[in-house]
Design an enzyme around this catalytic site. Structure first.
Site, short mmCIF file in Angstrom:
data_model
loop_
_atom_site.label_atom_id
_atom_site.label_comp_id
_atom_site.label_asym_id
_atom_site.label_seq_id
_atom_site.Cartn_x
_atom_site.Cartn_y
_atom_site.Cartn_z
N GLU A 125 0.88 -1.18 0.00
CA GLU A 125 0.00 0.00 0.00
C GLU A 125 0.91 1.21 0.00
OE1 GLU A 125 -3.25 -0.02 -0.25
OE2 GLU A 125 -3.62 -2.15 0.03
N CYS A 166 -1.87 9.30 1.85
CA CYS A 166 -1.53 8.66 0.57
C CYS A 166 -2.54 9.01 -0.51
CB CYS A 166 -1.43 7.16 0.76
SG CYS A 166 -2.91 6.44 1.48
P1 NAD Z 1 8.58 4.46 4.49
O1 NAD Z 1 8.45 3.62 3.29
O2 NAD Z 1 9.82 5.24 4.69
O3 NAD Z 1 8.39 3.58 5.81
C1 NAD Z 1 7.26 2.77 6.04
C2 NAD Z 1 7.63 1.63 6.96
O4 NAD Z 1 8.55 0.77 6.28
C3 NAD Z 1 8.32 2.03 8.25
O5 NAD Z 1 7.88 1.16 9.27
C4 NAD Z 1 9.79 1.80 7.92
O6 NAD Z 1 10.57 1.56 9.08
C5 NAD Z 1 9.72 0.58 7.03
N1 NAD Z 1 10.81 0.45 6.05
C6 NAD Z 1 11.52 1.43 5.44
N2 NAD Z 1 12.37 0.89 4.54
C7 NAD Z 1 12.17 -0.44 4.56
C8 NAD Z 1 12.75 -1.55 3.85
N3 NAD Z 1 13.70 -1.37 2.93
N4 NAD Z 1 12.31 -2.79 4.12
C9 NAD Z 1 11.32 -2.99 5.02
N5 NAD Z 1 10.75 -1.99 5.74
C10 NAD Z 1 11.17 -0.74 5.52
O7 NAD Z 1 7.30 5.41 4.44
P2 NAD Z 1 6.82 6.49 5.47
O8 NAD Z 1 7.61 7.74 5.30
O9 NAD Z 1 6.72 5.91 6.83
O10 NAD Z 1 5.31 6.73 4.95
C11 NAD Z 1 5.00 7.58 3.94
C12 NAD Z 1 4.59 6.81 2.69
O11 NAD Z 1 3.57 5.86 2.99
C13 NAD Z 1 3.99 7.74 1.65
O12 NAD Z 1 4.52 7.42 0.39
C14 NAD Z 1 2.51 7.40 1.72
O13 NAD Z 1 1.80 7.71 0.56
C15 NAD Z 1 2.53 5.96 2.03
N6 NAD Z 1 1.24 5.50 2.59
C16 NAD Z 1 0.44 4.68 1.84
C17 NAD Z 1 -0.82 4.29 2.33
C18 NAD Z 1 -1.71 3.39 1.53
O14 NAD Z 1 -2.57 2.76 2.14
N7 NAD Z 1 -1.57 3.29 0.24
C19 NAD Z 1 -1.23 4.73 3.58
C20 NAD Z 1 -0.39 5.56 4.31
C21 NAD Z 1 0.85 5.94 3.80
#
Ligand code: NAD
Length: 479
Positions: free
Chosen positions: A250, A284
């Protein structure tokens, strides 16, 4: 200061195997407000082992669906008396306004869970299929151990939309919240412990990229369910592909709000304020591109600009506040730099830009409207994840549809037109996972998710439940 020193693994509160901590910073005050222990790869191993044992030899996957639903309801019953405490923690953890999404995303959890339970009760857990050689029973098996990785912008809500269907499906879970917002999820872990699920059914550990990567690549994990950005989504997809295991991703979006020539700005403006500026612009499904007919461009820029300039920016704990700070200094500086580059590329600042006056502390960005933006410019193509919207003119409906679909993302969108049939016809041509006519909404009974770089798979409804299940065909020969 909220201090935690243990992780929830195998039904026990255990100290991590090394002594690292994660500090949680209130983005409005820049003060450290909490601390959680940081899991190492060894802790990830222990949590996956506990979830594996609970799935392979424990009672959970074999319980009747109703018993698993009852356990989920016990978790919600443990959360409900803590609602006000959780709102307070969440607002201080992520800066989302208490009178807006900060309060809502906690208060709406019981309704979300009820809706997810409704989908599970109506779900065809076993179906008979007649074929030319006899009858088969199509059963739904839990997929196994789920690695659930969540972003900070909806720490409790986004967690529940994975955890609830995973548990009802019969899976066991290792949950890793984001390092920015672990405190709300730690409180959830306490409620899970109180609900008395079999040991190892849900394990909670804290950490960032390293712990997330270790969890995704762990051979003991059967499915990764991820909410976050596209870069991490790609890394998780690669790790899962290597092991031929599925993932639900997501991810982000760059969704368009299309105003048709008969569209009502009194409908478009509140929808854009809610979707694009709610949660301080960190959603998002933000409608971050407003597409307006050239003949109505000036009027649209003026309407969006004046509504956005009236948004009250300030302390997220003040019930009157509409826009709080961004999650981190890095995110604030990233958003400010994107706006500066947009201006350098020719965008006109209608309102906002820069940091708000009078708020020297906190990661605030002024709610911003940009006009005269080239549709291929970075600001019109990349997710900002901040309180920024661009207004772009189009020439004719075909052009509007082309622009709306001209994105590497495909999460959401909206079409505004007073001829509702025509507007719905336009909406059907938008290539995204979700699109709203004359508003901006989600429906927890309908699938949520995106196309292209917005991800893989869906949450909510029977489609969301299916992500945690594998069908088995039981062929009953000789009947
Ligand atoms: P992020 O991808 O930096 O981190 C999300 C999570 O993933 C955190 O728990 C982080 O520790 C973990 N993570 C980071 N790199 C990883 C890796 N290589 N392997 C495994 N885990 C890893 O994102 P963020 O800054 O926390 O969130 C913002 C993003 O999330 C935006 O792009 C937003 O649009 C998206 N988002 C999507 C939805 C949806 O339902 N489509 C909902 C909310 C947020």
């Amino acid at each position: 200061m909220i201090q935690h020193s243990t992780l929830h693994i195998g039904g026990q509160w255990v100290s991590p195997q090394a002594g690292g901590f994660i500090d949680v910073v209130n983005p409005a005050t820049e003060q450290v407000i909490g601390r959680v222990p940081e899991a190492t790869a060894a802790d990830v191993d222990a949590a996956v082992a506990a979830a594996r044992t609970a799935f392979d030899t424990g009672a959970w996957p074999g319980l009747p669906v109703d018993a698993r639903i009852a356990a989920v309801q016990r978790i919600v019953a443990a959360l409900e008396p803590r609602t006000e405490e959780l709102v307070d923690v969440l607002v201080r953890e992520i800066g989302s306004p208490v009178g807006g999404k900060g309060g809502m995303q906690v208060r709406m959890v019981p309704t979300l869970v009820d809706t997810l339970i409704g989908a599970a009760r109506a779900f065809p857990w076993e179906e008979e299929r007649k074929g030319p050689f006899g009858t088969s029973v199509v059963r739904q098996l839990p997929i196994g151990v789920v690695g659930a990785i969540v972003s900070w912008n909806g720490p409790l809500f986004l967690t529940m939309q994975k955890l609830v269907p995973a548990l009802i499906a019969g899976c066991t879970v290792v949950l890793k919240p984001s390092p920015e917002a672990p405190l709300t999820v730690q409180a959830l872990a306490e409620c899970i412990a109180e609900a008395g699920l079999p040991p190892g059914t849900v394990n909670v550990l804290h950490g960032g990229t390293k712990a997330g990567a270790a969890l995704s690549a762990h051979p003991g994990v059967d499915l990764v369910s991820f909410t976050g950005g596209a870069a991490a989504g790609r890394a998780i997809g690669r790790a899962c592909g290597e092991q031929i295991k599925p993932c639900v991703l997501e991810l982000g979006g760059k969704s368009a709000a299309v105003l048709l020539d008969d569209g009502d700005l009194d409908r478009l403006v509140p929808a854009v304020l809610g979707a694009t500026f709610g949660n301080n612009g960190q959603q998002c499904y933000a409608l971050s591109r407003v597409l307006a007919p050239r003949s109505r461009y000036a009027e649209t820029v003026e309407a969006v600009g004046s509504a956005v300039s009236a948004l009250r920016v300030g302390d997220p704990l003040d019930p009157e506040t509409e826009i709080g700070p961004l999650i981190s200094v890095a995110q604030r500086d990233r958003v400010l730099a994107m706006v500066e580059r947009a201006v350098a590329e020719g965008a006109r600042v209608v309102t906002g830009g820069g940091r708000p006056p009078g708020l020297p502390v906190g990661y605030y960005v002024r709610p911003t409207v940009l006009a005269d933006v080239d549709h291929r410019a970075e600001i019109a193509q990349e997710e900002v994840f901040g309180p920024v919207v661009t207004v772009i003119p189009y020439d004719g409906e075909e052009h509007a549809i082309t622009l709306a679909n001209d994105s590497r993302y495909g999460l959401s969108g909206a079409v505004f037109g007073e001829d509702a049939r025509r507007a719905a016809g336009t909406a059907r041509r938008i290539r995204t996972g979700m699109v709203t006519v004359n508003g901006a909404t989600t429906n927890w009974a309908a699938p949520f998710g995106g196309l292209k770089d917005s991800g893989l798979g869906r949450e909510y409804g029977p489609e969301g439940l299916r992500m945690f299940l594998e069908p088995q065909s039981l062929h009953l020969t000789g009947n």
